[in-house]
Design an enzyme around this catalytic site. Structure first.
Site, PDB file in Angstrom:
ATOM      1  N   LYS A 232       0.830  -1.217   0.000  1.00 48.33           N
ATOM      2  CA  LYS A 232       0.000   0.000   0.000  1.00 48.33           C
ATOM      3  C   LYS A 232       0.860   1.262   0.000  1.00 48.33           C
ATOM      4  O   LYS A 232       2.015   1.262   0.429  1.00 48.33           O
ATOM      5  CB  LYS A 232      -0.953  -0.030   1.202  1.00 48.33           C
ATOM      6  CG  LYS A 232      -1.997  -1.169   1.145  1.00 48.33           C
ATOM      7  CD  LYS A 232      -3.267  -0.756   0.469  1.00 48.33           C
ATOM      8  CE  LYS A 232      -4.200  -1.925   0.138  1.00 48.33           C
ATOM      9  NZ  LYS A 232      -5.048  -2.377   1.235  1.00 48.33           N
ATOM     10  N   ARG A 267      -3.711 -10.224   4.323  1.00 50.82           N
ATOM     11  CA  ARG A 267      -4.026 -10.302   2.883  1.00 50.82           C
ATOM     12  C   ARG A 267      -2.823  -9.759   2.134  1.00 50.82           C
ATOM     13  O   ARG A 267      -2.504  -8.581   2.261  1.00 50.82           O
ATOM     14  CB  ARG A 267      -5.287  -9.488   2.603  1.00 50.82           C
ATOM     15  CG  ARG A 267      -5.738  -9.495   1.146  1.00 50.82           C
ATOM     16  CD  ARG A 267      -6.971  -8.613   0.967  1.00 50.82           C
ATOM     17  NE  ARG A 267      -7.429  -8.617  -0.415  1.00 50.82           N
ATOM     18  CZ  ARG A 267      -6.922  -7.839  -1.369  1.00 50.82           C
ATOM     19  NH1 ARG A 267      -5.961  -6.981  -1.106  1.00 50.82           N
ATOM     20  NH2 ARG A 267      -7.394  -7.920  -2.605  1.00 50.82           N
TER      21      ARG A 267
HETATM   22  N1  HH2 Z   1      -7.246  -3.961  -0.266  1.00 47.25           N
HETATM   23  C1  HH2 Z   1      -7.478  -4.026  -1.596  1.00 47.25           C
HETATM   24  C2  HH2 Z   1      -8.538  -4.791  -2.104  1.00 47.25           C
HETATM   25  N2  HH2 Z   1      -9.304  -5.521  -1.265  1.00 47.25           N
HETATM   26  N3  HH2 Z   1      -9.840  -6.251   0.912  1.00 47.25           N
HETATM   27  C3  HH2 Z   1      -9.616  -6.224   2.229  1.00 47.25           C
HETATM   28  N4  HH2 Z   1     -10.366  -6.957   3.058  1.00 47.25           N
HETATM   29  N5  HH2 Z   1      -8.606  -5.462   2.767  1.00 47.25           N
HETATM   30  C4  HH2 Z   1      -7.797  -4.685   1.983  1.00 47.25           C
HETATM   31  O1  HH2 Z   1      -6.913  -3.997   2.539  1.00 47.25           O
HETATM   32  C5  HH2 Z   1      -8.024  -4.696   0.582  1.00 47.25           C
HETATM   33  C6  HH2 Z   1      -9.076  -5.502   0.076  1.00 47.25           C
HETATM   34  C7  HH2 Z   1      -6.597  -3.271  -2.528  1.00 47.25           C
HETATM   35  O2  HH2 Z   1      -5.489  -4.068  -2.908  1.00 47.25           O
HETATM   36  P1  HH2 Z   1      -5.394  -4.856  -4.293  1.00 47.25           P
HETATM   37  O3  HH2 Z   1      -6.499  -5.848  -4.392  1.00 47.25           O
HETATM   38  O4  HH2 Z   1      -4.051  -5.403  -4.507  1.00 47.25           O
HETATM   39  O5  HH2 Z   1      -5.541  -3.694  -5.352  1.00 47.25           O
HETATM   40  P2  HH2 Z   1      -6.718  -3.269  -6.327  1.00 47.25           P
HETATM   41  O6  HH2 Z   1      -7.885  -2.876  -5.471  1.00 47.25           O
HETATM   42  O7  HH2 Z   1      -6.121  -2.113  -7.082  1.00 47.25           O
HETATM   43  O8  HH2 Z   1      -7.055  -4.449  -7.181  1.00 47.25           O
END
Ligand code: HH2
Length: 290
Positions: A232, A267
């Site tokens: 992040k 995660r």
């Molecule tokens: N962060 C993201 C997406 N889903 N779900 C939970 N429970 N907690 C989180 O911190 C969280 C989440 C964002 O990360 P990522 O999926 O890698 O990125 P993107 O939303 O750009 O696909």
């Protein structure tokens, strides 16, 4: 308020023992995720990636078809279904817990019908389908799925333009308590619910650090905590590492610190390195408890 953190997370097919920390591996079937957009954007490469994460030691796979990075545009329902459904349909055959990262009730319902075990919702089940059915209805009507309720301030389009003000920990705690209570009132067992303070979703660097430093106040709600620090931008700000995929050291450190402070699930994108770090932490714990 619950009295103690549930040591077991009840999900559709799996009672996940949380006495040891669990690693949720991220499978983004998207062209535009903030750190790995486009890397696994078709079903075949997403499934290859998912298999690799399992080999590295992931306990749970979290499959998502829409980026929620700051400024991301919503993906049409049919597009999200087309991304996620083929991956979920295959992954549920692998005998491991499958989570679906979505806020759309229709996507939840479809993936649960395919046999997914967990709904992971960055909107904490506050969204409605076109026919009026809410995400909360979908989870409440499902007899057994697990659920992650995450805190987000505002929405991805503007959450970092106007981040939270004041004491984030108290506000996040009250929000998560209210969302969990609403679900409990609909008959969902406490053992199915996990909470997440939502790193990077409308918070400043200082607020994100406060949430980590004061996790105990969130644990007092009595539900297991999931922490999503992986790659992040706060970690970028703290380290000066601009490229999100290069934030491995910071991500592993944050995951370990979250677990040390009581988080039960992390995660992560980088499963191998996280699992290695947690093994060292657990060995020391065992030694100290021996
Ligand atoms: N962060 C993201 C997406 N889903 N779900 C939970 N429970 N907690 C989180 O911190 C969280 C989440 C964002 O990360 P990522 O999926 O890698 O990125 P993107 O939303 O750009 O696909």
């Amino acid at each position: 308020m619950q009295t103690a953190c549930a040591p077991v997370w009840h999900t559709r097919r799996f009672a996940i023992d949380l006495t040891r920390p669990r690693v949720m591996g991220i499978v983004n079937v998207t062209p535009d995720s903030f750190s790995d957009g486009g890397a696994h954007a078709d079903a075949a490469s997403a499934l290859r990636h998912a298999e690799a994460l399992l080999k590295e030691g992931a306990d749970i796979l979290d499959i998502g078809g829409e980026s929620t990075r700051p400024g991301a545009s919503p993906v049409p329902l049919e597009e999200e279904l087309a991304r996620v459904v083929p991956v979920v349909r295959e992954a549920v055959r692998w005998g491991v817990p499958i989570s679906v990262d979505t806020y759309k009730p229709e996507v939840m319902a479809e993936c649960l019908a395919l046999g997914a075990d967990i709904v992971n919702d960055v909107w904490a089940l506050r969204r409605h389908a076109a026919d009026g059915r809410s995400a909360e209805d979908v989870v409440a009507q499902d007899p057994a799925c697990g659920v992650v309720l995450m805190h987000m301030h505002r929405q991805p389009q503007d959450m970092q333009v106007k981040p939270m003000e004041g004491d984030a920990v108290a506000q996040v705690r009250d929000f998560l308590a209210a969302r969990a209570a609403a679900l409990r009132a609909r008959g969902v067992a406490a053992e199915r619910i996990v909470l997440d303070y939502g790193i990077g979703f409308g918070k400043t660097v200082e607020q994100n650090l406060d949430l980590l430093a004061r996790q105990r106040e969130l644990l007092a709600l009595g539900y297991p905590l999931l922490a999503g620090w992986s790659r992040k931008s706060t970690l970028g700000r703290l380290t000066g590492v601009e490229v999100a995929a290069d934030r491995l050291g910071a991500s592993v450190a944050a995951a370990l610190l979250a677990v040390q402070r009581g988080a039960r699930i992390v995660r992560v994108h980088d499963v191998d390195a996280t699992v290695q770090a947690l093994k060292v932490w657990m060995a020391l714990n065992d030694r100290e408890g021996a």
